[in-house]
Design a protein around this motif. Sequence first.
Motif, PDB file in Angstrom:
ATOM      1  N   GLY A 250       0.156  50.087  16.735  1.00 16.36           N
ATOM      2  CA  GLY A 250       1.233  49.119  16.554  1.00 16.36           C
ATOM      3  C   GLY A 250       0.797  47.736  16.150  1.00 16.36           C
ATOM      4  N   LEU A 251      -0.509  47.491  16.069  1.00 14.52           N
ATOM      5  CA  LEU A 251      -0.970  46.186  15.604  1.00 14.52           C
ATOM      6  C   LEU A 251      -0.592  45.984  14.137  1.00 14.52           C
ATOM      7  CD1 LEU A 251      -4.560  45.854  17.125  1.00 14.52           C
ATOM      8  CD2 LEU A 251      -2.543  44.537  17.754  1.00 14.52           C
ATOM      9  N   GLU A 252      -0.255  44.760  13.797  1.00 13.20           N
ATOM     10  CA  GLU A 252       0.084  44.441  12.414  1.00 13.20           C
ATOM     11  C   GLU A 252      -1.086  43.790  11.681  1.00 13.20           C
ATOM     12  OE1 GLU A 252       3.364  41.878  13.088  1.00 13.20           O
ATOM     13  OE2 GLU A 252       4.748  43.509  13.591  1.00 13.20           O
ATOM     14  N   ASN A 253      -1.967  43.151  12.434  1.00 18.72           N
ATOM     15  CA  ASN A 253      -3.141  42.470  11.897  1.00 18.72           C
ATOM     16  C   ASN A 253      -4.169  42.357  13.020  1.00 18.72           C
ATOM     17  OD1 ASN A 253      -2.156  41.413   9.136  1.00 18.72           O
ATOM     18  ND2 ASN A 253      -0.588  40.603  10.520  1.00 18.72           N
ATOM     19  N   ASP A 254      -5.347  41.830  12.708  1.00 19.77           N
ATOM     20  CA  ASP A 254      -6.283  41.455  13.761  1.00 19.77           C
ATOM     21  C   ASP A 254      -5.594  40.452  14.683  1.00 19.77           C
ATOM     22  OD1 ASP A 254      -8.135  43.019  12.495  1.00 19.77           O
ATOM     23  OD2 ASP A 254      -9.334  41.361  11.728  1.00 19.77           O
ATOM     24  N   MET A 255      -5.849  40.551  15.993  1.00 22.78           N
ATOM     25  CA  MET A 255      -5.143  39.693  16.940  1.00 22.78           C
ATOM     26  C   MET A 255      -6.091  39.105  17.972  1.00 22.78           C
ATOM     27  SD  MET A 255      -3.682  39.148  20.103  1.00 22.78           S
ATOM     28  CE  MET A 255      -3.712  40.717  20.966  1.00 22.78           C
ATOM     29  N   SER A 256      -5.989  37.790  18.170  1.00 24.88           N
ATOM     30  CA  SER A 256      -6.700  37.113  19.252  1.00 24.88           C
ATOM     31  C   SER A 256      -5.923  35.857  19.618  1.00 24.88           C
ATOM     32  CB  SER A 256      -8.139  36.748  18.837  1.00 24.88           C
ATOM     33  OG  SER A 256      -8.132  35.783  17.799  1.00 24.88           O
ATOM     34  N   LEU A 257      -6.285  35.258  20.737  1.00 23.66           N
ATOM     35  CA  LEU A 257      -5.579  34.081  21.242  1.00 23.66           C
ATOM     36  C   LEU A 257      -6.476  32.852  21.215  1.00 23.66           C
ATOM     37  CD1 LEU A 257      -3.771  35.596  24.374  1.00 23.66           C
ATOM     38  CD2 LEU A 257      -2.922  35.425  22.023  1.00 23.66           C
ATOM     39  N   ASP A 258      -5.886  31.727  20.901  1.00 22.22           N
ATOM     40  CA  ASP A 258      -6.575  30.436  20.950  1.00 22.22           C
ATOM     41  C   ASP A 258      -6.584  29.962  22.402  1.00 22.22           C
ATOM     42  OD1 ASP A 258      -7.352  27.761  20.829  1.00 22.22           O
ATOM     43  OD2 ASP A 258      -6.270  27.386  18.966  1.00 22.22           O
ATOM     44  N   THR A 259      -7.770  29.689  22.946  1.00 13.90           N
ATOM     45  CA  THR A 259      -7.879  29.282  24.350  1.00 13.90           C
ATOM     46  C   THR A 259      -8.350  27.837  24.507  1.00 13.90           C
ATOM     47  OG1 THR A 259     -10.134  30.170  24.502  1.00 13.90           O
ATOM     48  CG2 THR A 259      -8.327  31.652  25.104  1.00 13.90           C
ATOM     49  N   GLN A 260      -8.107  27.007  23.506  1.00 12.39           N
ATOM     50  CA  GLN A 260      -8.538  25.609  23.586  1.00 12.39           C
ATOM     51  C   GLN A 260      -7.925  24.892  24.786  1.00 12.39           C
ATOM     52  OE1 GLN A 260      -8.878  23.189  19.882  1.00 12.39           O
ATOM     53  NE2 GLN A 260      -7.973  24.990  18.888  1.00 12.39           N
ATOM     54  N   LYS A 261      -6.667  25.177  25.093  1.00  9.70           N
ATOM     55  CA  LYS A 261      -5.995  24.500  26.200  1.00  9.70           C
ATOM     56  C   LYS A 261      -6.694  24.809  27.521  1.00  9.70           C
ATOM     57  CE  LYS A 261      -1.375  23.786  28.202  1.00  9.70           C
ATOM     58  NZ  LYS A 261       0.078  24.112  28.072  1.00  9.70           N
ATOM     59  N   ALA A 262      -7.053  26.071  27.719  1.00 11.02           N
ATOM     60  CA  ALA A 262      -7.751  26.463  28.946  1.00 11.02           C
ATOM     61  C   ALA A 262      -9.140  25.850  29.004  1.00 11.02           C
ATOM     62  CB  ALA A 262      -7.838  27.989  29.030  1.00 11.02           C
ATOM     63  N   ARG A 263      -9.831  25.857  27.871  1.00 11.42           N
ATOM     64  CA  ARG A 263     -11.182  25.298  27.849  1.00 11.42           C
ATOM     65  C   ARG A 263     -11.187  23.791  28.094  1.00 11.42           C
ATOM     66  NH1 ARG A 263     -12.958  25.968  22.744  1.00 11.42           N
ATOM     67  NH2 ARG A 263     -11.275  27.281  21.951  1.00 11.42           N
TER      68      ARG A 263
END
Length: 291
Positions: A250-263
């Motif tokens: 069901g993925l449409e593209n490569d997927m990852s999350l930006d974690t700048q806020k947590a870092r």
Amino acid sequence: MKILVVGGTRFFGIPMVNALINAGHDVTVATRGNNALSFCGSVRHIVMDRTDTESVKRAVGDVSFDVVIDKVAYSSNDVRALLPNIKCDRYIQMSTCSVYAEDTLLIGEKEFDAAAHPLVWADRTQDYGESKRQAERAAYEFMDAEKCVFVRYPIVLGENDYTGRLRFYVEHIMNELPMFVDDLDYGISFIHEKEAGEFIAFLAGADVCGPINGCSKGIVKISELIGYIEKKTGKAAVYSKDGDVAPYNGLENDMSLDTQKARALGFEFSELGDWIYELMDYEIDMVERCV
């Protein structure tokens, strides 16, 4: 701090509660009473149905909490039954990356604004992403925005994963069972259960509000997961359109999350490659023991 955890008796809820205990917090865990508690220290335990207003009122009474961590909010009605009947200074809701409309790399928190989302009071539905969007949105009806936190994870994996999604691939390859994989080349991100729990516990004492992503660094392609299992077991995957549907379809593209806020808060996530293959070794060993 005085913290109420709603849910949290299995999977990454356990390392989350353990981290809260180790940090010295006064922890109360609210459950339906179906699962035994297995934490590293003592907690208060109350039994309630979080979807039932009267049950919540009876369970918490006039008790005030510094933080409520809601692990099991799956709809706007879930939130409506809970939040107006609990006194707390901050509310942390376990959300999901499924609130985002599109799969892409480094998705930022601004890609979904719960405050601007039209509210619909409803129970849990088969549309998981929309149900969780509504759960986030509903929180703003009862809490000021600066008091709400929404934790958005990709798929959580670990030795205690009761969903069996990673084990699906191991079992099908080792037992030469046909499976339907819609695309081998898409990359997907994950987070380990221990890190997922510890990050939420970290947020209990962090000066932050609004949505926040959590995710291990990097992605792995489905073909890489399958290739690793094939190499370790000497078995070849059997593909068929009529086979069992694979969990990560069901993925449409490569997927990852930006974690700048947590870092920026001082939390550093692990590299996916540092633990994903060790976990796969564990899953292979578990399946071998059952053969």
